[in-house]
Design a protein around this motif. Structure first.
Motif, PDB file in Angstrom:
ATOM      1  N   PRO A 192       0.833  -1.212   0.000  1.00  0.00           N
ATOM      2  CA  PRO A 192       0.000   0.000   0.000  1.00  0.00           C
ATOM      3  C   PRO A 192       0.858   1.249   0.000  1.00  0.00           C
ATOM      4  CG  PRO A 192       0.071  -0.975   2.178  1.00  0.00           C
ATOM      5  CD  PRO A 192       0.788  -1.914   1.274  1.00  0.00           C
ATOM      6  N   GLU A 193       0.298   2.337  -0.521  1.00  0.00           N
ATOM      7  CA  GLU A 193       1.016   3.606  -0.413  1.00  0.00           C
ATOM      8  C   GLU A 193       1.117   3.977   1.056  1.00  0.00           C
ATOM      9  OE1 GLU A 193      -0.156   6.784  -2.859  1.00  0.00           O
ATOM     10  OE2 GLU A 193       0.063   5.671  -4.732  1.00  0.00           O
ATOM     11  N   PRO A 194       2.191   4.665   1.446  1.00  0.00           N
ATOM     12  CA  PRO A 194       2.393   4.932   2.854  1.00  0.00           C
ATOM     13  C   PRO A 194       1.261   5.718   3.479  1.00  0.00           C
ATOM     14  CG  PRO A 194       4.099   5.959   1.506  1.00  0.00           C
ATOM     15  CD  PRO A 194       3.182   5.248   0.583  1.00  0.00           C
ATOM     16  N   ALA A 195       1.048   5.429   4.769  1.00  0.00           N
ATOM     17  CA  ALA A 195       0.009   6.137   5.498  1.00  0.00           C
ATOM     18  C   ALA A 195       0.363   7.618   5.596  1.00  0.00           C
ATOM     19  CB  ALA A 195      -0.130   5.537   6.892  1.00  0.00           C
ATOM     20  N   THR A 196      -0.653   8.413   5.760  1.00  0.00           N
ATOM     21  CA  THR A 196      -0.435   9.847   5.987  1.00  0.00           C
ATOM     22  C   THR A 196      -0.577  10.122   7.487  1.00  0.00           C
ATOM     23  OG1 THR A 196      -2.762  10.278   5.580  1.00  0.00           O
ATOM     24  CG2 THR A 196      -1.260  10.460   3.699  1.00  0.00           C
ATOM     25  N   GLY A 197      -0.382  11.350   7.853  1.00  0.00           N
ATOM     26  CA  GLY A 197      -0.516  11.705   9.259  1.00  0.00           C
ATOM     27  C   GLY A 197       0.835  11.807   9.935  1.00  0.00           C
ATOM     28  N   PRO A 198       0.829  12.144  11.228  1.00  0.00           N
ATOM     29  CA  PRO A 198       2.083  12.343  11.941  1.00  0.00           C
ATOM     30  C   PRO A 198       2.959  11.096  11.946  1.00  0.00           C
ATOM     31  CG  PRO A 198       0.218  13.168  13.212  1.00  0.00           C
ATOM     32  CD  PRO A 198      -0.347  12.404  12.068  1.00  0.00           C
ATOM     33  N   ILE A 199       4.265  11.315  11.995  1.00  0.00           N
ATOM     34  CA  ILE A 199       5.219  10.239  12.207  1.00  0.00           C
ATOM     35  C   ILE A 199       5.223   9.915  13.697  1.00  0.00           C
ATOM     36  CG2 ILE A 199       7.664   9.622  12.128  1.00  0.00           C
ATOM     37  CD1 ILE A 199       6.484   9.741   9.357  1.00  0.00           C
ATOM     38  N   ARG A 200       5.054   8.644  14.025  1.00  0.00           N
ATOM     39  CA  ARG A 200       4.938   8.261  15.429  1.00  0.00           C
ATOM     40  C   ARG A 200       6.307   8.029  16.068  1.00  0.00           C
ATOM     41  NH1 ARG A 200       0.340   4.094  13.638  1.00  0.00           N
ATOM     42  NH2 ARG A 200       1.886   3.955  11.971  1.00  0.00           N
ATOM     43  N   ILE A 201       6.401   8.475  17.308  1.00  0.00           N
ATOM     44  CA  ILE A 201       7.664   8.381  18.048  1.00  0.00           C
ATOM     45  C   ILE A 201       7.393   7.805  19.431  1.00  0.00           C
ATOM     46  CG2 ILE A 201       8.597  10.414  16.867  1.00  0.00           C
ATOM     47  CD1 ILE A 201       8.154  11.896  19.622  1.00  0.00           C
ATOM     48  N   ILE A 202       8.455   7.331  20.056  1.00  0.00           N
ATOM     49  CA  ILE A 202       8.443   7.157  21.509  1.00  0.00           C
ATOM     50  C   ILE A 202       9.354   8.244  22.072  1.00  0.00           C
ATOM     51  CG2 ILE A 202       7.931   4.700  21.494  1.00  0.00           C
ATOM     52  CD1 ILE A 202      10.928   4.191  21.950  1.00  0.00           C
ATOM     53  N   TRP A 203       9.027   8.721  23.265  1.00  0.00           N
ATOM     54  CA  TRP A 203       9.863   9.760  23.844  1.00  0.00           C
ATOM     55  C   TRP A 203      11.266   9.212  24.061  1.00  0.00           C
ATOM     56  CZ3 TRP A 203       8.455  14.428  23.217  1.00  0.00           C
ATOM     57  CH2 TRP A 203       7.115  14.804  23.285  1.00  0.00           C
ATOM     58  N   GLY A 204      12.267  10.078  23.858  1.00  0.00           N
ATOM     59  CA  GLY A 204      13.648   9.640  23.894  1.00  0.00           C
ATOM     60  C   GLY A 204      14.261   9.651  25.276  1.00  0.00           C
ATOM     61  N   LEU A 205      15.500   9.177  25.311  1.00  0.00           N
ATOM     62  CA  LEU A 205      16.248   9.065  26.568  1.00  0.00           C
ATOM     63  C   LEU A 205      16.382  10.406  27.270  1.00  0.00           C
ATOM     64  CD1 LEU A 205      18.044   7.180  28.334  1.00  0.00           C
ATOM     65  CD2 LEU A 205      19.972   7.849  26.866  1.00  0.00           C
TER      66      LEU A 205
END
Length: 300
Positions: free
Chosen positions: A168-181
């Motif tokens: 599938p074409e890539p999803a749209t919307g924010p790039i998801r992260i986990i909070w960093g060190l």
């Protein structure tokens, strides 16, 4: 039976890659490997599973199969491919015979495409991998990008192509992260500003990292910009000394001395790598558990 590919034109950073060189970070060597792992895997399955493949950048590539024959698969971003001048669907697969020529040019979106084969790319293995790291000058063809006149030998038994539904074409919307060190080193209001702001992928991007234009000045007044160096991973969002955010990618340096506010989750790192310069990007935090669920669902 072997086959020989001759490179007639290669854009900058067109390289040989495999799954990557793991376990060497303590020796200062990053894993490298494809910038878009899912597209690399899809092209490999469509080709027949030979080891390695060619990673193509937006400048494209042209080549000729000078001897032998092989089955090929291609995927990643949106590119255009023509075999002997005849346009083919992207992604897809086909059989090449001696004398066939192939040209790949950029399409609507994406930075990286992949061309893979039913045979292995016959280049020396270095530290358990044939992945090219131009920064460390390891793997591929003498650790460098492909050039006009290069010959690539394909060896080994032909595998069986496995055609799957087009990715599938890539999803749209924010790039998801986990909070960093180091997220707690930033004030709560600044972390919220980081989530509310729209950054832009700058032209300063390569396999090592992508700088983001911070037009909202989220980190303009940040003062905690130098720390003791420690290990970093692909997807880390590091805030440089001048306040510039940079996302570290497959050829990242082994350690970093700037705070990392977050890390892009593995399930979204391919999508981020395919964002072209000038693309707006926002971030959304998720839990580690949710990131694991997303990764598992992508692999099933």
């Amino acid at each position: 039976m072997s086959a020989i590919l001759a490179i007639n034109r290669a854009g900058p950073l067109t390289t040989v890659q495999d799954d990557g060189r793991f376990g060497m970070l303590s020796h200062g060597v990053s894993a490298s490997g494809p910038m878009d792992l899912a597209a690399f895997a899809w092209a490999g399955a469509a080709a027949g599973g030979g080891r390695g493949g060619i990673e193509i950048t937006m400048a494209g590539v042209e080549l000729t199969l000078t001897s032998g024959d092989c089955h090929i698969g291609w995927a990643g971003g949106d590119f255009a491919i023509a075999i002997n001048g005849k346009r083919k669907d992207w992604p897809g697969s086909a059989r090449l015979k001696a004398g066939y020529s192939l040209a790949i040019t950029p399409g609507r979106w994406g930075n990286y495409g992949y061309l893979r084969f039913d045979r292995d790319i016959a280049v020396p293995e270095v530290m358990g991998s044939i992945a090219t790291s131009t920064r460390a000058r390891l793997g591929g063809l003498s650790g460098r990008a492909l050039q006009v006149g290069d010959l690539i030998e394909l060896t080994g038994g032909a595998g069986s192509p496995q055609l799957a539904p087009p990715p599938p074409e890539p999803a749209t919307g924010p790039i998801r992260i986990i909070w960093g060190l180091h997220a707690d080193l930033f004030a709560p209001a600044q972390r919220q500003h980081f989530l509310d702001a729209a950054f832009v992928v700058s032209r300063q991007l390569d396999r090592m990292g992508a700088r983001l234009d911070d037009k909202a000045g989220v980190f303009a007044d940040t003062t905690i910009l130098s720390l003791a160096s420690d290990a970093i991973v692909p997807g880390d969002i590091q805030i440089l000394g001048d306040g510039t955010p940079i996302v570290l990618l497959r050829d990242h340096q082994p350690t970093g001395g700037y705070p990392r506010i977050g890390t892009i989750i593995t399930a979204d790192l391919d999508r981020f790598a395919q964002l072209r310069p000038g693309t707006a990007v926002a971030f959304e935090p998720v839990t580690v558990e949710h990131a694991h669920q997303l990764l598992r669902s992508r692999r099933t």
